[in-house]
Design a protein around this motif. Sequence first.
Motif, PDB file in Angstrom:
ATOM      1  N   THR A   1      43.543  34.268  34.084  1.00 20.61           N
ATOM      2  CA  THR A   1      43.571  33.789  35.620  1.00 20.61           C
ATOM      3  C   THR A   1      43.933  32.294  35.577  1.00 20.61           C
ATOM      4  O   THR A   1      43.919  31.651  34.576  1.00 20.61           O
ATOM      5  CB  THR A   1      42.697  34.230  36.514  1.00 20.61           C
TER       6      THR A   1
ATOM      7  N   CYS B   1      45.046  36.205  41.765  1.00 19.39           N
ATOM      8  CA  CYS B   1      44.131  36.423  40.639  1.00 19.39           C
ATOM      9  C   CYS B   1      43.013  37.296  41.013  1.00 19.39           C
ATOM     10  O   CYS B   1      42.828  38.473  40.260  1.00 19.39           O
ATOM     11  CB  CYS B   1      43.045  35.101  40.086  1.00 19.39           C
TER      12      CYS B   1
ATOM     13  N   THR C   1      43.026  41.249  39.508  1.00 23.56           N
ATOM     14  CA  THR C   1      41.935  41.711  38.969  1.00 23.56           C
ATOM     15  C   THR C   1      41.468  43.023  39.570  1.00 23.56           C
ATOM     16  O   THR C   1      41.042  44.133  38.864  1.00 23.56           O
ATOM     17  CB  THR C   1      40.893  40.712  38.720  1.00 23.56           C
TER      18      THR C   1
ATOM     19  N   VAL D   1      39.426  39.878  31.358  1.00 25.15           N
ATOM     20  CA  VAL D   1      39.832  38.840  32.359  1.00 25.15           C
ATOM     21  C   VAL D   1      39.320  37.548  31.684  1.00 25.15           C
ATOM     22  O   VAL D   1      38.084  37.356  31.640  1.00 25.15           O
ATOM     23  CB  VAL D   1      39.538  39.352  33.682  1.00 25.15           C
TER      24      VAL D   1
ATOM     25  N   PRO E   1      49.381  32.158  35.484  1.00 21.41           N
ATOM     26  CA  PRO E   1      48.910  33.123  35.288  1.00 21.41           C
ATOM     27  C   PRO E   1      49.686  33.987  34.066  1.00 21.41           C
ATOM     28  O   PRO E   1      50.767  33.935  33.797  1.00 21.41           O
ATOM     29  CB  PRO E   1      49.187  33.982  36.542  1.00 21.41           C
TER      30      PRO E   1
ATOM     31  N   ARG F   1      53.259  38.436  38.358  1.00 22.07           N
ATOM     32  CA  ARG F   1      52.296  38.834  37.296  1.00 22.07           C
ATOM     33  C   ARG F   1      52.825  40.487  37.126  1.00 22.07           C
ATOM     34  O   ARG F   1      53.637  40.887  38.093  1.00 22.07           O
ATOM     35  CB  ARG F   1      50.776  38.939  38.176  1.00 22.07           C
TER      36      ARG F   1
END
Length: 159
Positions: free
Chosen positions: A30, A41, A45, A64, A120, A143
């Motif tokens: 992250t 982030c 998650t 993570v 990221p 992402r």
Amino acid sequence: IAELTFTDINGQNYSLADFRDKKHVVLVVTRGFAGSVCLYCATQTSRLLTNYQKFVDRDAEVVVVFPIETTDDSRRHRDFAVGVKNKLDTPPEKIPFPIVLDVELKAVDQLGIRKDLSKPATYIIDKQGQVRFAYVGESLADRPSVKALLDQLDGLKSP
């Protein structure tokens, strides 16, 4: 990458090498705490959390990483976990995968992804310790989807 070590929330070393020959690893880095919890982030998650069983079914562990500049910033880990929880109804202590700290951005620097704190980034490391997928976002929102990660895992042949 497979040799990277982190710090868990209790200050203990956490090594990706422990997964060698046991599980694939989906390593998600992250941004860390850049004045506030990154919404993207926390959303990413929470999506991993919602789909966690699908990763388990593919013999993978999700890890993570929360980069921090100093150990004093470790308390921000809780803010991040609460941010994830606020997207769902899961108490932070019930998050089934580890959220580990990258103290002083050591792993971020080894990976070459520093920007403010970190870009990221998502990596899939197979059971042999080989990086099979690497995705570094060009922007905060850039992402890979959960589906893209699951597709990558589906492409790995179990020995």
